[in-house]
Design an enzyme around this catalytic site. Structure first.
Site, PDB file in Angstrom:
ATOM      1  CD  GLU A 102      -9.655  -2.538  -1.541  1.00 25.16           C
ATOM      2  OE1 GLU A 102     -10.884  -2.664  -1.694  1.00 25.16           O
ATOM      3  OE2 GLU A 102      -8.955  -1.864  -2.315  1.00 25.16           O
ATOM      4  CG  ASP A 106      -9.650  -9.396  -9.909  1.00 23.47           C
ATOM      5  OD1 ASP A 106      -9.275 -10.561 -10.047  1.00 23.47           O
ATOM      6  OD2 ASP A 106     -10.263  -8.788 -10.803  1.00 23.47           O
TER       7      ASP A 106
HETATM    8  P1  IMP Z   1      -7.587  -5.370  -8.544  1.00 20.32           P
HETATM    9  O1  IMP Z   1      -6.927  -4.034  -8.627  1.00 20.32           O
HETATM   10  O2  IMP Z   1      -7.493  -6.143  -9.853  1.00 20.32           O
HETATM   11  O3  IMP Z   1      -7.165  -6.226  -7.370  1.00 20.32           O
HETATM   12  O4  IMP Z   1      -9.137  -5.149  -8.432  1.00 20.32           O
HETATM   13  C1  IMP Z   1      -9.649  -4.447  -7.434  1.00 20.32           C
HETATM   14  C2  IMP Z   1     -10.919  -3.717  -7.801  1.00 20.32           C
HETATM   15  O5  IMP Z   1     -11.596  -4.240  -8.956  1.00 20.32           O
HETATM   16  C3  IMP Z   1     -11.850  -3.935  -6.653  1.00 20.32           C
HETATM   17  O6  IMP Z   1     -11.638  -2.978  -5.632  1.00 20.32           O
HETATM   18  C4  IMP Z   1     -13.201  -3.851  -7.316  1.00 20.32           C
HETATM   19  O7  IMP Z   1     -13.605  -2.510  -7.393  1.00 20.32           O
HETATM   20  C5  IMP Z   1     -12.968  -4.391  -8.710  1.00 20.32           C
HETATM   21  N1  IMP Z   1     -13.328  -5.827  -8.793  1.00 20.32           N
HETATM   22  C6  IMP Z   1     -12.501  -6.880  -8.984  1.00 20.32           C
HETATM   23  N2  IMP Z   1     -13.179  -8.021  -9.033  1.00 20.32           N
HETATM   24  C7  IMP Z   1     -14.487  -7.711  -8.841  1.00 20.32           C
HETATM   25  C8  IMP Z   1     -15.706  -8.488  -8.776  1.00 20.32           C
HETATM   26  O8  IMP Z   1     -15.735  -9.724  -8.893  1.00 20.32           O
HETATM   27  N3  IMP Z   1     -16.839  -7.776  -8.568  1.00 20.32           N
HETATM   28  C9  IMP Z   1     -16.881  -6.433  -8.424  1.00 20.32           C
HETATM   29  N4  IMP Z   1     -15.771  -5.669  -8.471  1.00 20.32           N
HETATM   30  C10 IMP Z   1     -14.586  -6.302  -8.691  1.00 20.32           C
HETATM   31 MG    MG Z   2     -12.839  -1.470  -4.556  1.00 24.10          MG
END
Ligand code: IMP
Ligand code: MG
Length: 180
Positions: A102, A106
């Site tokens: 990945e 986040d």
């Molecule tokens: P999660 O589902 O909240 O863990 O976020 C995952 C997705 O959000 C990642 O695969 C990214 O596409 C996007 N994302 C989260 N944080 C960032 C960041 O700081 N920059 C760019 N994309 C992010």
């Molecule tokens: Mg992504």
């Protein structure tokens, strides 16, 4: 200080490419040690992981396979809202050791959804390798065993990560400026 503007937002240099590469080398050593006899499948989640995947996988020195999947978001009919469907997955992962690759973890919603869908294909094991990990934002219990770099809660771009489609080609990682 290097700066870039993407769409309406200003970003400043945060992690230089040499530094990123050195963290990926460290992670590759650990994965070489843990998977040398496991013939893993690196399952790269597009689009964001493409640069990290190439830098990591070329440093794996034993038998392995490489495959790519993509998450397609669509509005679900249930009140749960957005469902992310994993496309490109097939039965090749059955009884295999999977390393999900990945760009960033986040909140963990994405990686949770990915691992739930992988389980249906009965892999032997699933571990997560991610270029960037935001431990303060993480809300799931799946262990993130192989993060290359831990960061805070700020929004980052570059080295595969985008802001609304732009910035994936930057060789360094940039952080969003406060006064945007
Ligand atoms: P999660 O589902 O909240 O863990 O976020 C995952 C997705 O959000 C990642 O695969 C990214 O596409 C996007 N994302 C989260 N944080 C960032 C960041 O700081 N920059 C760019 N994309 C992010
Ligand atoms: Mg992504």
């Amino acid at each position: 200080m290097k700066k870039v503007k993407l769409h309406d937002k200003q970003f400043r240099l945060f992690i230089e490419s040499e530094n990123i590469t050195s963290k990926i080398k460290d992670l590759a050593e650990v994965i070489n040690h843990d998977f040398h006899d496991k013939k893993p499948i690196f399952l790269c989640v597009l689009n964001g992981s493409f640069l990290f995947a190439s830098e990591l996988i070329k440093r794996f020195n034993y038998d392995c396979e490489v495959s790519f999947v993509k998450l397609a978001s669509y509005e679900g009919v249930q009140t749960t809202g957005k469902i992310k469907n994993l496309i490109g997955l097939n039965d090749e992962i059955k009884n295999r050791n999977i390393i999900v690759v990945e760009d960033i973890v986040d909140t963990g919603n994405t990686i949770y959804s990915v691992s739930e869908q992988l389980k249906k294909h009965h892999p032997s094991s699933v571990e997560i390798a991610t270029l960037l990990y935001k431990p303060e934002a993480y809300q799931k219990s799946i262990p993130i065993k192989y993060p290359a770099i831990e960061v805070g809660n700020e929004f980052l771009v570059g080295f595969g990560l985008d802001y609304d489609g732009l910035g994936r080609n930057l060789e360094d990682i940039y952080i969003i400026e406060e006064n945007n």
